[in-house]
Write an enzyme that holds these catalytic residues in place. Structure first.
Site, PDB file in Angstrom:
ATOM      1  N   ILE A   1       2.254  18.428 -27.915  1.00 32.19           N
ATOM      2  CA  ILE A   1       2.222  19.890 -27.969  1.00 32.19           C
ATOM      3  C   ILE A   1       3.560  20.436 -28.453  1.00 32.19           C
ATOM      4  CG2 ILE A   1       2.154  21.963 -26.502  1.00 32.19           C
ATOM      5  CD1 ILE A   1      -0.077  20.548 -24.892  1.00 32.19           C
TER       6      ILE A   1
ATOM      7  N   THR B   1       0.871  -4.026 -11.912  1.00 34.42           N
ATOM      8  CA  THR B   1       0.464  -3.356 -13.150  1.00 34.42           C
ATOM      9  C   THR B   1      -0.907  -2.694 -12.991  1.00 34.42           C
ATOM     10  OG1 THR B   1      -0.631  -5.344 -14.001  1.00 34.42           O
ATOM     11  CG2 THR B   1       1.731  -5.061 -14.522  1.00 34.42           C
ATOM     12  N   SER B   2      -1.250  -1.861 -13.958  1.00 35.94           N
ATOM     13  CA  SER B   2      -2.572  -1.226 -13.935  1.00 35.94           C
ATOM     14  C   SER B   2      -3.680  -2.269 -13.975  1.00 35.94           C
ATOM     15  CB  SER B   2      -2.708  -0.252 -15.113  1.00 35.94           C
ATOM     16  OG  SER B   2      -1.861   0.859 -14.932  1.00 35.94           O
TER      17      SER B   2
ATOM     18  N   GLU C   1       5.265  -2.406  -8.901  1.00 35.73           N
ATOM     19  CA  GLU C   1       4.380  -2.432  -7.724  1.00 35.73           C
ATOM     20  C   GLU C   1       2.961  -2.859  -8.100  1.00 35.73           C
ATOM     21  OE1 GLU C   1       4.939  -2.036  -4.511  1.00 35.73           O
ATOM     22  OE2 GLU C   1       6.955  -1.205  -4.424  1.00 35.73           O
TER      23      GLU C   1
ATOM     24  N   ASP D   1       0.834  -1.213   0.000  1.00 36.13           N
ATOM     25  CA  ASP D   1       0.000   0.000   0.000  1.00 36.13           C
ATOM     26  C   ASP D   1       0.863   1.255   0.000  1.00 36.13           C
ATOM     27  OD1 ASP D   1      -2.260  -1.528  -0.029  1.00 36.13           O
ATOM     28  OD2 ASP D   1      -2.742  -1.271   2.092  1.00 36.13           O
TER      29      ASP D   1
ATOM     30  N   GLY E   1       3.990   1.507  -0.917  1.00 34.20           N
ATOM     31  CA  GLY E   1       4.745   1.577  -2.169  1.00 34.20           C
ATOM     32  C   GLY E   1       3.907   2.114  -3.310  1.00 34.20           C
TER      33      GLY E   1
ATOM     34  N   GLN F   1      -7.514  26.261 -30.010  1.00 34.01           N
ATOM     35  CA  GLN F   1      -8.453  25.594 -29.110  1.00 34.01           C
ATOM     36  C   GLN F   1      -8.074  24.134 -28.838  1.00 34.01           C
ATOM     37  OE1 GLN F   1     -12.378  26.258 -30.747  1.00 34.01           O
ATOM     38  NE2 GLN F   1     -12.612  28.177 -29.634  1.00 34.01           N
TER      39      GLN F   1
END
Length: 217
Positions: free
Chosen positions: A171, A199-200, A197, A74, A76, A113
């Site tokens: 950009i 993966t997603s 730590e 947690d 980490g 824009q």
């Protein structure tokens, strides 16, 4: 700090944690890995060959290493979330400064824009990521269980850092692809956040598990 199997038949219940001193007989350090990003971090293979370790090197109890490893995750993940916020903020600031300075068709590209839309999305994402990280850190600091919040912070912050770094390069145009401008580095450094730590993909499983486990309010 080394986690090693001391009872292979017990799987995760047979892992122990050790503190290995540098220079211990049988312990050597391998070559430095050539990473895509985070090159300031020295990542190397650790080699153990006939390495005898005294019992005094054991951290915690024998076969109790898995619990130690889990207790560190947690914190980490919150730290990596904070790292991701920092990378995103740096990329954002470079993108804003470049957009103001770069001229096309007789005016600053910050007046276009589509550029403004990217900058707006970057700003919102960074603020949201920072708040998620701070919430998780606050819970951790107060000793409150925050597995779901830590995973949320890491998932959102690292995803945001990758998106912000990508847009910062965009950009900058061609200049974003050369090392003269720092966004090239931020783009590479951000990538690791969605990998280590957990993966997603793993963070999503943890968040779903915690949400399904929770009682309805």
């Amino acid at each position: 700090v080394l986690f090693a199997s001391t009872s292979p038949a017990s799987a995760s219940r047979g892992i122990s944690c050790f503190l290995i001193e540098k220079g211990a007989p049988g312990f050597t350090v391998g070559r430095k890995e050539k990473k895509m990003g985070l090159r300031a971090s020295d990542t190397r293979e650790l080699v153990f060959k006939d390495c005898c370790v005294p019992r005094s090197a054991l951290l915690g109890s024998l076969h109790g290493g898995f619990k130690i490893a889990m207790s560190l995750l947690d914190g980490g993940r919150i730290s990596i979330g904070a790292q991701a916020v920092g990378i995103a903020q740096a990329a954002f600031e470079e993108a804003v400064a470049y957009a103001k300075a770069r001229k096309q068709f007789g005016k600053s590209i910050s007046e276009f824009q589509l550029i403004q839309a990217k900058i707006a999305d970057m700003a919102v994402g960074i603020d949201a990521a920072r708040l998620l990280v701070r919430r998780a850190a606050s819970l951790l600091g107060r000793g409150v269980r925050c597995t779901k919040e830590a995973s949320m912070a890491k998932l959102f912050a690292t995803t945001t850092a990758n998106r912000v770094a990508y847009d910062a390069v965009q950009i900058h145009g061609g200049n974003g692809y050369v090392r003269e401008f720092p966004v090239e580095r931020y783009f590479r450094d951000a990538r690791a956040g969605e990998i280590y730590e957990g993966t997603s993909e793993i963070q999503r499983l943890i968040i779903a598990r915690e949400a399904l486990r929770a009682r309805p309010q």
